[in-house]
Design a protein around this motif. Structure first.
Motif, PDB file in Angstrom:
ATOM      1  N   LEU A  95       0.828  -1.208   0.000  1.00 42.14           N
ATOM      2  CA  LEU A  95       0.000   0.000   0.000  1.00 42.14           C
ATOM      3  C   LEU A  95       0.862   1.257   0.000  1.00 42.14           C
ATOM      4  O   LEU A  95       0.562   2.233  -0.696  1.00 42.14           O
ATOM      5  N   LEU A  96       1.964   1.232   0.762  1.00 39.40           N
ATOM      6  CA  LEU A  96       2.861   2.387   0.807  1.00 39.40           C
ATOM      7  C   LEU A  96       3.478   2.628  -0.567  1.00 39.40           C
ATOM      8  O   LEU A  96       3.582   3.771  -1.029  1.00 39.40           O
ATOM      9  N   LEU A 101       3.791   5.796  -5.588  1.00 35.48           N
ATOM     10  CA  LEU A 101       3.690   5.908  -7.053  1.00 35.48           C
ATOM     11  C   LEU A 101       2.669   6.966  -7.438  1.00 35.48           C
ATOM     12  O   LEU A 101       2.889   7.743  -8.369  1.00 35.48           O
ATOM     13  N   TYR A 102       1.563   6.980  -6.702  1.00 38.68           N
ATOM     14  CA  TYR A 102       0.531   7.967  -7.004  1.00 38.68           C
ATOM     15  C   TYR A 102       1.058   9.395  -6.792  1.00 38.68           C
ATOM     16  O   TYR A 102       0.861  10.270  -7.633  1.00 38.68           O
ATOM     17  N   LYS A 166       3.139  13.351 -20.848  1.00 40.98           N
ATOM     18  CA  LYS A 166       2.871  11.917 -20.925  1.00 40.98           C
ATOM     19  C   LYS A 166       3.452  11.261 -19.686  1.00 40.98           C
ATOM     20  O   LYS A 166       4.669  11.238 -19.510  1.00 40.98           O
ATOM     21  N   GLY A 167       2.577  10.742 -18.843  1.00 38.84           N
ATOM     22  CA  GLY A 167       3.054  10.138 -17.600  1.00 38.84           C
ATOM     23  C   GLY A 167       3.725  11.194 -16.737  1.00 38.84           C
ATOM     24  O   GLY A 167       3.107  12.206 -16.390  1.00 38.84           O
ATOM     25  N   GLU A 314       6.855   6.239 -20.259  1.00 41.58           N
ATOM     26  CA  GLU A 314       6.189   7.477 -19.842  1.00 41.58           C
ATOM     27  C   GLU A 314       6.315   7.758 -18.350  1.00 41.58           C
ATOM     28  O   GLU A 314       6.125   8.891 -17.927  1.00 41.58           O
ATOM     29  N   PHE A 315       6.600   6.736 -17.556  1.00 40.68           N
ATOM     30  CA  PHE A 315       6.649   6.933 -16.100  1.00 40.68           C
ATOM     31  C   PHE A 315       8.099   6.929 -15.632  1.00 40.68           C
ATOM     32  O   PHE A 315       8.654   5.887 -15.310  1.00 40.68           O
ATOM     33  N   TYR A 316       8.694   8.140 -15.624  1.00 36.33           N
ATOM     34  CA  TYR A 316      10.065   8.294 -15.147  1.00 36.33           C
ATOM     35  C   TYR A 316      10.051   8.636 -13.664  1.00 36.33           C
ATOM     36  O   TYR A 316       9.135   9.301 -13.171  1.00 36.33           O
ATOM     37  N   LEU A 317      11.082   8.189 -12.953  1.00 37.44           N
ATOM     38  CA  LEU A 317      11.182   8.411 -11.514  1.00 37.44           C
ATOM     39  C   LEU A 317      12.329   9.385 -11.222  1.00 37.44           C
ATOM     40  O   LEU A 317      13.263   9.512 -12.029  1.00 37.44           O
ATOM     41  N   PRO A 318      12.289  10.060 -10.084  1.00 39.91           N
ATOM     42  CA  PRO A 318      13.327  11.056  -9.758  1.00 39.91           C
ATOM     43  C   PRO A 318      14.619  10.426  -9.247  1.00 39.91           C
ATOM     44  O   PRO A 318      15.184  10.877  -8.250  1.00 39.91           O
ATOM     45  N   VAL A 319      15.055   9.382  -9.904  1.00 42.46           N
ATOM     46  CA  VAL A 319      16.301   8.707  -9.525  1.00 42.46           C
ATOM     47  C   VAL A 319      17.108   8.469 -10.803  1.00 42.46           C
ATOM     48  O   VAL A 319      16.595   7.882 -11.757  1.00 42.46           O
TER      49      VAL A 319
END
Length: 413
Positions: A95-96, A101-102, A166-167, A314-319
């Motif tokens: 859940l965390l 992600l949200y 996009k994403g 489309e879903f890039y992360l801040p890493v």
């Protein structure tokens, strides 16, 4: 999709109903506003899906109708939690992770710029940052139309801009005025207009009324194929006008100006073969040096290779992880001979032509002249070409609506 997700969060059941008065049971549910879906008859018994909380309301109906609703399958989050209740740590972690992600999806973590011939990705990202548009910004604060206007008004030599989210990425596509604009598809009623001054050399109309023919000279913005079609009745009278999405292939003869100039004197980089490497980690836009040796070179180039962690395209992360190479070089002053300068100018011209041809531009004439005068090499002239020259223009309601005169008079009165 949203409704299915809500049902999954609340939990629902696949229930089979058997007994003598099954139809009456269904009617009672309907009268009490208990929603059943995917209702069907299987092996002479009713089968349906129902929300978990509604299932507990069925007991009096079953007693009254002499039926027996029994559960065949369970769906949704409540049952997953129940299954893994002894492993609450895993559930809490899941859940965390979902919540994280949200939250991350609410921000922009990558800006991608493509299509530039002169302007690099780094230059455009720096320009956007100077205008308060940068990775880490919330999506709700990004206005794609405003970004397009900002770039278009700041750079006179950028003729076409597209910005979209996009994403977690901000995708920006640019086309400079000395490059053909990418093909776009119209989705609403529109005219086809000329994207530049040209002579029409080919036109194939599928939808709409063509207003020009082969050999006609048109200016940028002139309507080539009208998206307003006249509907003619039996007596050759106009019944009404109808807007459509004009569709046609339009090829025009036009030209590109080509200009280039450089000095014969230049500084050549002689790489020594020595190099150092460094590695850094970026976490939520904070840079952490993992390994950075002292750079002993007086002059060096930096070649960076960055990998950004992403779940999909489309879903890039801040890493991100960056590896830099520092290549040492010595400078040596040199001067092109006239032949070398002309050869270099020719290579740059061919590179420009190749870029045009990659965008389906046909070169008809190459009138570019390369010359060396004094200490400067210049390449000036025109490339006469054939290319698609269509653009789209929205149709105004006044172009096709026929206002009834009597009705208009009544409104005035």
């Amino acid at each position: 999709m949203v409704l299915l997700f809500i049902r999954w969060l609340q939990g629902y059941l696949l229930v089979r109903l058997k007994g003598m008065s099954t139809e009456r049971f269904i009617n009672l549910c309907s009268n009490r506003f208990i929603f059943l879906w995917d209702l069907k008859v299987t092996d002479n018994e009713y089968e349906f899906k129902i929300r978990l909380k509604d299932y507990y309301k069925l007991k009096p109906f079953a007693r009254k109708t002499g039926t027996l609703p029994y559960i065949r399958k369970r769906y949704g989050l409540p049952f997953i939690i129940h299954t893994y209740r002894k492993r609450s740590g895993y559930v809490a972690g899941f859940l965390l992770f979902a919540v994280m992600l949200y939250i991350l999806s609410l921000f922009i973590w990558d800006i991608n710029v493509s299509g530039g011939y002169t302007y690099t990705q780094e230059a455009m990202v720096k320009f956007l940052k100077n205008n308060e548009i940068y990775p880490g910004l919330q999506k709700k604060h990004i206005n794609s139309q405003a970004i397009e206007d900002l770039i278009r008004h700041s750079y006179n030599d950028i003729g076409w801009v597209s910005a979209e989210i996009k994403g977690t990425r901000l995708i920006i596509k640019i086309t400079e005025t000395n490059m053909p604009a990418p093909a776009v598809t119209a989705t609403e009623n529109c005219h086809i207009v000329a994207s530049k001054d040209c002579i029409i050399s080919q036109i194939v109309t599928r939808t709409g009324d063509p207003l020009v023919g082969i050999g006609d000279v048109v200016k940028k913005g002139d309507i080539i194929v009208s998206g307003v079609v006249n509907i003619i009745g039996d007596n050759e009278t106009l019944v009404r006008k109808e807007p459509v999405i004009a569709d046609a292939d339009v090829i025009g003869k036009t030209f590109y100006e080509y200009k280039d100039k450089f000095s014969l004197n230049y500084i050549d980089k002689i790489y020594t073969g020595s190099e150092k490497k460094s590695y850094s980690l970026s976490f939520f836009l904070k840079k952490i040096n993992l390994y950075r040796p002292r750079i002993p070179y007086e002059k060096y180039d930096i070649i960076g290779n960055e990998f950004t962690l992403h779940l999909n395209d489309e879903f890039y992360l801040p890493v991100s992880l960056t590896a830099n190479r520092y290549l040492a070089y010595n400078e040596e002053k040199k001067k092109y001979t006239e032949a070398e300068a002309k050869a270099l100018a020719e290579i740059k011209l061919k590179r420009f032509i190749k870029k045009l041809e990659e965008n389906n531009v046909i070169i008809l004439e190459n009138n570019v002249e390369i010359a060396v005068k004094g200490n400067v090499c210049t390449a000036n002239g025109k490339l006469v070409v054939l290319e698609s020259v269509k653009d789209f223009k929205a149709i105004d309601d006044s172009e096709w609506r026929i206002i009834d005169t009597d009705e208009s008079d009544r409104n005035d009165n």
